[in-house]
Design a protein around this motif. Structure first.
Motif, PDB file in Angstrom:
ATOM      1  N   SER A 106       0.829  -1.200   0.000  1.00  0.00           N
ATOM      2  CA  SER A 106       0.000   0.000   0.000  1.00  0.00           C
ATOM      3  C   SER A 106       0.870   1.260   0.000  1.00  0.00           C
ATOM      4  O   SER A 106       0.604   2.209  -0.736  1.00  0.00           O
ATOM      5  N   ILE A 107       1.904   1.255   0.810  1.00  0.00           N
ATOM      6  CA  ILE A 107       2.779   2.434   0.893  1.00  0.00           C
ATOM      7  C   ILE A 107       3.559   2.626  -0.407  1.00  0.00           C
ATOM      8  O   ILE A 107       3.688   3.732  -0.922  1.00  0.00           O
ATOM      9  N   ASP A 108       4.040   1.541  -0.965  1.00  0.00           N
ATOM     10  CA  ASP A 108       4.895   1.633  -2.153  1.00  0.00           C
ATOM     11  C   ASP A 108       4.096   2.003  -3.400  1.00  0.00           C
ATOM     12  O   ASP A 108       4.593   2.686  -4.290  1.00  0.00           O
ATOM     13  N   ASN A 109       2.857   1.515  -3.472  1.00  0.00           N
ATOM     14  CA  ASN A 109       2.072   1.641  -4.703  1.00  0.00           C
ATOM     15  C   ASN A 109       0.968   2.687  -4.623  1.00  0.00           C
ATOM     16  O   ASN A 109       0.504   3.182  -5.657  1.00  0.00           O
ATOM     17  N   GLY A 110       0.503   2.971  -3.417  1.00  0.00           N
ATOM     18  CA  GLY A 110      -0.614   3.914  -3.262  1.00  0.00           C
ATOM     19  C   GLY A 110      -1.963   3.229  -3.251  1.00  0.00           C
ATOM     20  O   GLY A 110      -3.002   3.875  -3.178  1.00  0.00           O
ATOM     21  N   LYS A 111      -1.966   1.890  -3.314  1.00  0.00           N
ATOM     22  CA  LYS A 111      -3.254   1.172  -3.361  1.00  0.00           C
ATOM     23  C   LYS A 111      -3.862   1.059  -1.960  1.00  0.00           C
ATOM     24  O   LYS A 111      -3.118   1.018  -0.962  1.00  0.00           O
ATOM     25  N   THR A 187      16.055 -21.634 -13.193  1.00  0.00           N
ATOM     26  CA  THR A 187      16.535 -20.629 -12.246  1.00  0.00           C
ATOM     27  C   THR A 187      16.199 -19.259 -12.849  1.00  0.00           C
ATOM     28  O   THR A 187      16.047 -19.126 -14.064  1.00  0.00           O
ATOM     29  N   VAL A 188      16.056 -18.266 -11.969  1.00  0.00           N
ATOM     30  CA  VAL A 188      15.410 -17.026 -12.385  1.00  0.00           C
ATOM     31  C   VAL A 188      16.273 -15.805 -12.102  1.00  0.00           C
ATOM     32  O   VAL A 188      16.887 -15.697 -11.039  1.00  0.00           O
ATOM     33  N   VAL A 189      16.271 -14.889 -13.081  1.00  0.00           N
ATOM     34  CA  VAL A 189      16.758 -13.526 -12.833  1.00  0.00           C
ATOM     35  C   VAL A 189      15.548 -12.623 -13.053  1.00  0.00           C
ATOM     36  O   VAL A 189      15.001 -12.573 -14.155  1.00  0.00           O
ATOM     37  N   ALA A 190      15.110 -11.958 -11.988  1.00  0.00           N
ATOM     38  CA  ALA A 190      13.860 -11.214 -12.061  1.00  0.00           C
ATOM     39  C   ALA A 190      14.093  -9.739 -11.786  1.00  0.00           C
ATOM     40  O   ALA A 190      14.992  -9.370 -11.023  1.00  0.00           O
ATOM     41  N   LYS A 191      13.243  -8.928 -12.430  1.00  0.00           N
ATOM     42  CA  LYS A 191      13.285  -7.482 -12.172  1.00  0.00           C
ATOM     43  C   LYS A 191      11.874  -6.957 -11.921  1.00  0.00           C
ATOM     44  O   LYS A 191      11.026  -6.977 -12.799  1.00  0.00           O
ATOM     45  N   PRO A 192      11.639  -6.465 -10.689  1.00  0.00           N
ATOM     46  CA  PRO A 192      10.347  -5.811 -10.450  1.00  0.00           C
ATOM     47  C   PRO A 192      10.402  -4.393 -11.011  1.00  0.00           C
ATOM     48  O   PRO A 192      11.467  -3.901 -11.372  1.00  0.00           O
ATOM     49  N   SER A 193       9.255  -3.734 -11.054  1.00  0.00           N
ATOM     50  CA  SER A 193       9.267  -2.346 -11.515  1.00  0.00           C
ATOM     51  C   SER A 193      10.059  -1.485 -10.553  1.00  0.00           C
ATOM     52  O   SER A 193       9.957  -1.621  -9.333  1.00  0.00           O
ATOM     53  N   GLU A 194      10.804  -0.591 -11.127  1.00  0.00           N
ATOM     54  CA  GLU A 194      11.597   0.359 -10.337  1.00  0.00           C
ATOM     55  C   GLU A 194      10.662   1.266  -9.502  1.00  0.00           C
ATOM     56  O   GLU A 194      11.050   1.815  -8.478  1.00  0.00           O
ATOM     57  N   ILE A 195       9.405   1.376  -9.949  1.00  0.00           N
ATOM     58  CA  ILE A 195       8.459   2.279  -9.272  1.00  0.00           C
ATOM     59  C   ILE A 195       7.893   1.641  -7.999  1.00  0.00           C
ATOM     60  O   ILE A 195       7.512   2.334  -7.066  1.00  0.00           O
ATOM     61  N   THR A 196       7.853   0.324  -7.946  1.00  0.00           N
ATOM     62  CA  THR A 196       7.311  -0.388  -6.765  1.00  0.00           C
ATOM     63  C   THR A 196       8.196  -1.588  -6.389  1.00  0.00           C
ATOM     64  O   THR A 196       7.805  -2.738  -6.558  1.00  0.00           O
ATOM     65  N   PRO A 197       9.397  -1.316  -5.890  1.00  0.00           N
ATOM     66  CA  PRO A 197      10.343  -2.423  -5.667  1.00  0.00           C
ATOM     67  C   PRO A 197      10.244  -3.095  -4.293  1.00  0.00           C
ATOM     68  O   PRO A 197      10.834  -4.145  -4.083  1.00  0.00           O
ATOM     69  N   MET A 198       9.496  -2.478  -3.344  1.00  0.00           N
ATOM     70  CA  MET A 198       9.659  -2.870  -1.939  1.00  0.00           C
ATOM     71  C   MET A 198       9.192  -4.302  -1.645  1.00  0.00           C
ATOM     72  O   MET A 198       9.871  -5.047  -0.943  1.00  0.00           O
TER      73      MET A 198
END
Ligand code: NDP
Length: 500
Positions: A106-111, A187-198
């Motif tokens: 909620s804090i990271d995204n505003g939802k 095996t995985v290399v993952a990238k979340p959005s830089e806007i909501t990484p927490m």
């Protein structure tokens, strides 16, 4: 961007509970980016920076791919039960930390926190559970060609795969990719959005606790064109599962296709919500409020073009407007809030610019249309009213381009043929909703509509076994159920003649 040495001033509640600086998760370790540089991470409800994320680059991706490559023979060599157990442990840890993760999201995204608590976090846990148990029941085909010849199909993991996800449903969509990839033995290399990484950062801590062997899951934070592109371009990353905008999908496809990588692209939408006169009116109105404004309209499956049969147009319009006026907009961390902040200043400005465009195109703002000034601590947050616009041509830009915010248009129609032509007029084909009690009509429209997912008299009911994805410029391939496990494995046909 800031240097690592800088002493950061802590702001807000959040810092009491999470680290101010997010770290990458590479080769089993939580680590700083090699550049030692960080990007600012905003709390959109406050409109201010509250933490920092690694500004990683191709060197961090290189380390992550190297670790994943080394871990592949170990992880793919685990028995199905061993893989399943670790994934189930991670699912349980998400459940145990539900309250905390909901607050983080909620804090990271505003939802609204209520939405994160009810939907986002339980679904992240469900994603891991679903694929952890799916692999226990998976089988591959065999074809008895004749009495002497047997063909069977091996389904083998691909190797190192890349998972790239957007900001709207951060942990929900991140885990929707990682879970099947890992369950299948990759095996995985993952990238979340830089806007909501927490929440992805918290997930990496939980992965450490769950006991994943080093290098099995790697999470590299940073900018899309830098970290995301490095994952896509890397020779040793054999498949890319991407969810995000259509334009980014096209950029990724351009790089990955000549390298013959497997590609799954879940892209944008401009979904029609079609309301016939003989529908369950109350249910159609109430559900349309949800399908328009849940998560501030920032769900790829939101129905942003509402088509209403002429005979009930005015009645629907009034009822819809009234229901929208009851939505509680405000501080996302409060239990009663139904609409929170838009995810970033840039997105807030984009959404407002589309409302201006709609006016220029001759649209009438029936409801909303303005930023919301929330009092108290959220005075500088990025809030926009639920906005309903009418009197626009079906083929104008407002009705053709994805806005991805709390903005919907109302368009009347006379008959099935007309509404189908309008509904199918965009470049997109992700989902569609149909409201009618006439089942023959519902099936007819479902067949003819350009969409990968059709809801009849409901919206957003999800069964994780069903194929999920879009047609046209909404994507390539399907996620969910066996589709995901098929994507994350290579089929190998083995043909054997039993005659000596
Ligand atoms: P983007 O396409 O901007 O970004 C998605 C992800 O890709 C982010 O992690 C982003 O990183 C990264 N990225 C950006 N550029 C590149 C690049 N050149 N190479 C590799 N990765 C890159 O989408 P948004 O995050 O803005 O998400 C909103 C979009 O996602 C909407 O169009 C929405 O419809 C779509 N979506 C589709 C869904 C579906 O299932 N079909 C579900 C949910 C959303 P960074 O954030 O750092 O820029």
């Amino acid at each position: 961007m800031v240097a690592e040495q800088k002493v950061f001033k802590m702001k807000g509640e959040m810092n009491k509970r999470t680290d101010e600086k997010i770290l990458n998760y590479i080769n089993g370790e939580l680590c700083a980016p090699l550049s030692k540089l960080y990007l600012e991470n905003y709390n959109p409800a406050l409109g201010e920076v509250y933490s920092y994320l690694p500004d990683s680059d191709e060197r961090d991706v290189e380390q992550a791919v190297e670790a994943a490559k080394k871990a592949f023979p170990i992880w793919s060599g685990y028995s199905i039960e061993e893989r399943s157990n670790i994934l189930m442990r991670l699912a349980s840890l998400i459940e145990e930390n539900l309250e905390f993760l909901a607050e983080v999201e909620s804090i990271d995204n505003g939802k609204p926190i209520a939405l994160a608590r009810k939907v986002d976090i339980p679904r992240a846990s469900a994603n891991f559970k679903f694929f952890a148990t799916a692999i226990l029941h998976a089988s591959s085909e065999s074809h008895a060609t004749n009495s002497q010849t047997l063909n069977y199909t091996l389904r083998q993991p691909i190797g190192v795969v890349g998972c790239i996800s957007p900001w709207n449903l951060p942990l929900y969509l991140f885990s929707w990719k990682i879970a099947p990839a890992l369950a299948a033995g990759n095996t995985v290399v993952a990238k979340p959005s830089e806007i909501t990484p927490m929440s992805a950062y918290i997930l990496s801590k939980l992965a450490v606790e769950a006991g994943f062997p080093a290098g099995v899951l790697n999470i590299v934070h940073g900018e899309g064109p830098k970290v995301g592109a490095s994952i896509v371009e890397h020779l040793n990353v054999k498949a890319i599962s991407f969810t995000g905008g259509t334009q980014t999908g096209a950029t990724i496809a351009k790089i990955a296709a000549p390298m013959f990588k497997k590609l799954s692209l879940e892209l944008g939408g401009k979904n029609p919500n079609i309301i016939f006169e003989n529908c369950d009116f109350e249910k159609a109105v109430a559900t349309s409020v949800r399908s328009s404004f849940s998560n501030q309209g920032q769900i790829c499956l939101c129905g942003s073009r509402i088509f209403v049969q002429q005979s009930i147009y005015n009645h629907f319009k009034q009822a819809f407007k009234e229901r929208c006026s009851l939505l509680k907009i405000g501080d996302p961390i409060l239990e009663e809030t139904q609409m929170g902040a838009l995810v970033s200043k840039a997105h807030f400005e984009k959404v407002l610019s589309y409302i201006d465009l709609a006016k220029q195109e001759g649209g009438t703002i029936l409801y909303g249309g303005k930023p919301v000034k929330v009092s108290g601590r959220c005075a500088n947050g990025w809030f926009v009213e639920p906005t309903i616009i009418e009197n626009l041509a079906y083929d104008c830009r407002t009705n053709q381009e994805e806005i991805f915010g709390p903005v919907v248009t109302l368009t009347p129609f006379e008959n099935e043929e007309e509404v189908l032509a309008m509904a199918n007029s965009t470049q997109y084909g992700l989902s569609a909703t149909i409201w009618t009690k006439n089942l023959n009509k519902a099936h007819r429209i479902a067949q003819k509509i350009d969409a990968g997912i059709v809801w009849i008299n409901c919206w957003l009911i999800r069964d994780l076994r069903t194929p999920f994805g879009g047609i046209k410029n909404s994507g390539v391939g399907r996620e969910g159920g066996w589709e995901a496990l098929r994507f994350f494995t290579e089929p190998k046909n083995v043909c054997i003649e039993t005659n000596d």
